[in-house]
Design an enzyme around this catalytic site. Structure first.
Site, PDB file in Angstrom:
ATOM      1  N   ASP A   1       0.806  -1.214   0.143  1.00 20.05           N
ATOM      2  CA  ASP A   1       0.111  -0.140  -0.135  1.00 20.05           C
ATOM      3  C   ASP A   1       1.059   1.214   0.121  1.00 20.05           C
ATOM      4  O   ASP A   1       1.845   1.421   0.844  1.00 20.05           O
ATOM      5  CB  ASP A   1      -1.009   0.105   1.298  1.00 20.05           C
ATOM      6  CG  ASP A   1      -1.634   1.290   1.122  1.00 20.05           C
ATOM      7  OD1 ASP A   1      -2.366   1.601   0.332  1.00 20.05           O
ATOM      8  OD2 ASP A   1      -1.656   1.961   2.577  1.00 20.05           O
TER       9      ASP A   1
ATOM     10  N   ASP B   1       0.553   5.349   0.130  1.00 16.54           N
ATOM     11  CA  ASP B   1      -0.660   6.428   0.444  1.00 16.54           C
ATOM     12  C   ASP B   1       0.119   7.745   0.773  1.00 16.54           C
ATOM     13  O   ASP B   1       1.234   7.857   1.106  1.00 16.54           O
ATOM     14  CB  ASP B   1      -1.358   6.167   1.797  1.00 16.54           C
ATOM     15  CG  ASP B   1      -2.678   6.964   2.039  1.00 16.54           C
ATOM     16  OD1 ASP B   1      -2.439   8.284   2.167  1.00 16.54           O
ATOM     17  OD2 ASP B   1      -3.621   6.302   2.126  1.00 16.54           O
TER      18      ASP B   1
ATOM     19  N   ASP C   1       3.537   1.301   3.151  1.00 13.87           N
ATOM     20  CA  ASP C   1       2.932   1.190   4.523  1.00 13.87           C
ATOM     21  C   ASP C   1       3.053  -0.092   5.062  1.00 13.87           C
ATOM     22  O   ASP C   1       2.663  -1.165   4.604  1.00 13.87           O
ATOM     23  CB  ASP C   1       1.450   1.460   4.305  1.00 13.87           C
ATOM     24  CG  ASP C   1       0.841   1.727   5.710  1.00 13.87           C
ATOM     25  OD1 ASP C   1       1.394   1.533   6.829  1.00 13.87           O
ATOM     26  OD2 ASP C   1      -0.446   1.956   5.936  1.00 13.87           O
TER      27      ASP C   1
END
Length: 391
Positions: free
Chosen positions: A102, A104, A295
């Site tokens: 992930d 972000d 992440d």
């Protein structure tokens, strides 16, 4: 969120799901499924510990469930279980989990949420995604057929690695992958090895793969640039690095110039101590430019729920959009992740938080009732910046 707004969004999300293209993962019956419904309360309620059987029993039933329930967010587990709807995690019977990454904008170094626009944050996140993909392809050997790239619908991207050989990796093994991708505690001395050469020994960069190969590639390119400069400019370029004075810079130039093959072979002795200082500096440069700030908890959590590709993100109204690798450069989430269902008509909204929008023809909005493209209105309402107004 007012009742009129919530009911409008829930209804239009349901319309979208009536014919949506949902990307169901492999082994869907072994997954845990979850969703966040539109509720009257201000809090967030997660409905989870559902199985495919709970939703009807086959992949087609997923879309039917989504059309019926019109959730605000929809998820599935990276993990596969014997009993996915068991409410006790310890009794689900863990079989393995996909490797998921992930990215972000919240976690990107150098991105200030207060200063950067939404579009700027998304662009920075796409740059980080490209670095991640380069690492997964070049250093881990994954092919594009094994990589599912997905715009999260919010402020980042997900990458699902679909390779059954990885399913059994535990959290610690996944943390080692995270540390590699982020170059956490990178053993810089370990990038150099001592080898026998011509009856003696010498130190060489590990050019066969990994971070050693990346540093060596940077070194070769940097030295090639030096050769194109006159000596004064080359010395100035070298002395810009900490720890390299005029003497060491001259040694680097004099040591590698008579033997250009030495640098291509990774020989760190060719330019003496100055070259080793240069390699230290270039290593820091490579780490800064080529790591991906993923992440960690998403990758290391072997029971993680992640957004279902093809669904809508309840915080933006954008599609959680799978992306063909060949289309990544041209992909514009502010256009390509807009649901066709929300195009082609205008709606009335009451803007409660005016300011920049940068969607379609809309660049900034004034407060109060106004007509906007539906996808802009959905975005504003989902973000809490507008309420639905009477038509």
């Amino acid at each position: 969120m007012e009742d009129r707004t919530r009911n409008y969004l829930k209804g239009r999300f349901g319309d979208y799901y009536a014919d949506a293209d949902i990307s169901v993962p492999p082994a869907p019956a072994a997954r845990e499924w979850g969703h966040i419904p539109y509720t009257e309360s201000e809090g967030t309620t997660m409905v989870r510990h559902r199985s495919l059987l709970d939703m009807g029993g086959d992949a087609q039933s997923v879309r039917e469930f989504l059309a019926r329930e019109a959730p605000r967010h929809a998820y599935f587990s990276a993990a596969r279980y014997d009993d996915p709807d068991n409410r006790t995690m310890a009794e689900k019977g863990w079989r393995g989990a996909d490797l998921v990454f992930d990215l972000d904008a919240d976690h990107l170094p150098g991105v200030d949420e207060e200063e950067a626009s939404y579009a700027e944050m998304l662009e920075a996140c796409k740059d980080a995604l490209k670095r991640l993909l380069d690492l997964l392809r070049e250093d881990f050997g994954f092919t594009d057929d094994e990589l599912l790239i997905v715009f999260s619908g919010g402020r980042g991207y997900h990458v699902h690695v679909r390779n059954d050989a990885l399913l059994d990796l535990d959290s610690e093994a996944r943390r080692e992958i995270v540390d590699y991708v982020r170059a956490v505690d990178l053993d810089r001395d370990g990038l150099i090895r001592t080898v026998s050469y011509g009856g003696t020994t010498r130190r060489e960069l590990k050019t066969g793969g990994g971070w050693g190969r990346r540093v060596h590639r940077e070194l070769v390119e940097f030295v090639a640039d030096l050769r194109e400069m006159d000596r004064e400019d080359a010395l100035e370029q070298l002395t810009a690095f900490d720890g390299i004075g005029d003497g060491r810079a001259g040694t680097i130039l004099d040591g590698e110039a008579p033997n250009p093959d030495a640098i291509r072979e990774g020989n760190v002795e060719a330019g003496g101590p100055g070259l080793r200082k240069l390699i230290e500096a270039l290593t820091a440069q490579v780490v800064g430019n080529e790591t991906a700030p993923i992440d960690e908890p998403v990758t290391t959590d072997v029971r993680r729920l992640i957004r279902l590709p093809g669904t809508l993100h309840g915080g933006t109204g954008f599609v959680v959009k799978p992306i063909d690798p060949a289309d990544l450069d041209a992909f514009d989430p502010l256009s390509d992740a807009v649901a066709d269902r929300f195009r082609g008509q205008r709606i009335m909204v009451n803007v409660t938080e005016p300011g920049p929008v940068d969607l379609g023809a809309e660049t900034a909005l004034e407060p109060g009732p106004q007509s906007v493209e539906e996808y802009v209105g959905v975005f504003l309402m989902a973000r809490g910046r507008a309420e639905k107004a009477a038509e």
